[in-house]
Motif scaffolding. Sequence first.
Motif, PDB file in Angstrom:
ATOM      1  N   PRO A 137      46.636  57.070  41.444  1.00  0.00           N
ATOM      2  CA  PRO A 137      46.403  56.153  40.338  1.00  0.00           C
ATOM      3  C   PRO A 137      44.938  55.986  39.929  1.00  0.00           C
ATOM      4  O   PRO A 137      44.632  55.170  39.064  1.00  0.00           O
ATOM      5  N   TYR A 138      44.018  56.757  40.540  1.00  0.00           N
ATOM      6  CA  TYR A 138      42.598  56.551  40.242  1.00  0.00           C
ATOM      7  C   TYR A 138      42.260  56.878  38.792  1.00  0.00           C
ATOM      8  O   TYR A 138      41.502  56.152  38.138  1.00  0.00           O
ATOM      9  N   ALA A 139      42.822  57.984  38.278  1.00  0.00           N
ATOM     10  CA  ALA A 139      42.529  58.365  36.894  1.00  0.00           C
ATOM     11  C   ALA A 139      43.027  57.309  35.925  1.00  0.00           C
ATOM     12  O   ALA A 139      42.328  56.936  34.972  1.00  0.00           O
ATOM     13  N   SER A 140      44.237  56.796  36.153  1.00  0.00           N
ATOM     14  CA  SER A 140      44.785  55.791  35.240  1.00  0.00           C
ATOM     15  C   SER A 140      44.062  54.456  35.380  1.00  0.00           C
ATOM     16  O   SER A 140      43.911  53.716  34.395  1.00  0.00           O
ATOM     17  N   THR A 141      43.592  54.131  36.579  1.00  0.00           N
ATOM     18  CA  THR A 141      42.804  52.907  36.758  1.00  0.00           C
ATOM     19  C   THR A 141      41.507  52.981  35.954  1.00  0.00           C
ATOM     20  O   THR A 141      41.155  52.044  35.217  1.00  0.00           O
ATOM     21  N   SER A 142      40.781  54.086  36.079  1.00  0.00           N
ATOM     22  CA  SER A 142      39.531  54.249  35.331  1.00  0.00           C
ATOM     23  C   SER A 142      39.792  54.247  33.831  1.00  0.00           C
ATOM     24  O   SER A 142      39.000  53.693  33.052  1.00  0.00           O
ATOM     25  N   TYR A 143      40.902  54.864  33.424  1.00  0.00           N
ATOM     26  CA  TYR A 143      41.254  54.912  32.004  1.00  0.00           C
ATOM     27  C   TYR A 143      41.493  53.499  31.458  1.00  0.00           C
ATOM     28  O   TYR A 143      40.997  53.149  30.376  1.00  0.00           O
ATOM     29  N   LEU A 144      42.221  52.683  32.204  1.00  0.00           N
ATOM     30  CA  LEU A 144      42.486  51.315  31.763  1.00  0.00           C
ATOM     31  C   LEU A 144      41.198  50.498  31.682  1.00  0.00           C
ATOM     32  O   LEU A 144      41.001  49.731  30.733  1.00  0.00           O
ATOM     33  N   ARG A 145      40.331  50.647  32.649  1.00  0.00           N
ATOM     34  CA  ARG A 145      39.081  49.896  32.620  1.00  0.00           C
ATOM     35  C   ARG A 145      38.229  50.296  31.430  1.00  0.00           C
ATOM     36  O   ARG A 145      37.606  49.444  30.782  1.00  0.00           O
ATOM     37  N   ARG A 146      38.214  51.584  31.119  1.00  0.00           N
ATOM     38  CA  ARG A 146      37.460  52.045  29.955  1.00  0.00           C
ATOM     39  C   ARG A 146      38.096  51.532  28.663  1.00  0.00           C
ATOM     40  O   ARG A 146      37.390  51.138  27.724  1.00  0.00           O
ATOM     41  N   TRP A 147      39.414  51.526  28.621  1.00  0.00           N
ATOM     42  CA  TRP A 147      40.143  51.087  27.434  1.00  0.00           C
ATOM     43  C   TRP A 147      39.934  49.590  27.174  1.00  0.00           C
ATOM     44  O   TRP A 147      39.627  49.178  26.047  1.00  0.00           O
TER      45      TRP A 147
END
Length: 351
Positions: A103-113
């Motif tokens: 889930p690291y990629a999706s976590t970083s994506y959400l934080r950026r979003w």
Amino acid sequence: MAPTAARDHSLVYAPKIRDLLDRTEKVFRIDPATVGVADCRLLAEIVAARPVRSDERSVYKPAAGADIPHDSATRTIRALGQDVMAGIRTPPPPARGLAGAWPYASTSYLRRWLFGSDPLPVSLLSRRGVTRSDVLSRIVDRAVTAWPGPGAAGTSTALAELIRGASDPLDRKQAVAMYRRATATLCDGVAALAGNAVWLLRQEQQGGEPDAAPADLTAALWETLRLLPPAWMLWRKGGEAYTALHPEIGPGDDIALFPLLMHRHPDHWSDPMEFRPERWTGVADPEKTPGFMPFGFEGARCWAKHLVVPLAERLLTVAFDNGLVIRGPHRDAPVPLRSLLSVRFDAATAA
């Protein structure tokens, strides 16, 4: 517990989780100082026996040497809700950010979003590379106490504005801690839920790689919350309030409450080990379903529960619309022992 179905062997649980899943008792001793509970009635009685303490909450535990005031906690919830709703309405970042290790990629994506509009150093508070280092976290925290600089008004999220509006040094330090905790708790939890849903949907299609969201993505997420709930364990510290509830519980025992086990029990569920999103079709309020507590019980529910499923649905819609596919592992995915239950896999997108 119901016997493990064939499909469940596609997940390799950490040994301690596997031991829990193999248990047949609803109340059991984990170690000399801890009792595990998976009984629906007893879970409700334990949660109702006394209010949850601040040090039992991950977000609202004391910060800067003081408890978080109730009005500060309320402001944080409202601000986070504003930021999530605003984020859902805005175009997402490029989908290539979802490629990589979940889930690291999706976590970083959400934080950026959701929080990418915040100026430095505030945006660093939620960066994974920073949060994993105590030294970097302290440096960033000190830098944020000197923020904002001139001309920064109106360029940040509502959650970041709580830092700007802090009335004194203690209030500011606590606002910094709340920003870090709230963003991490929300993004980590949603990323774990979304990743678990991607894996379960893939198994449902018998190894196929889904290229579009299912017809009822909301139902798939509720079923994921049943079978692989990220918040798989709740913790209560020991005390006299619990000793009369069950003979196994002593006054010095801490209590581990396991939705993960309760959600799989045949007392409440038909085919409990099967991933069946259709069981939620037409269910107006899933949280009123007996034996189901994905966000905790009344009076101790997750503060962001109203944000989790809509945000996860939006994230998965973006992922499937952009051709997200699982690249590995092809069969057995690890589920490590962490505070959030999440499947680990690598993904790629067509974007």
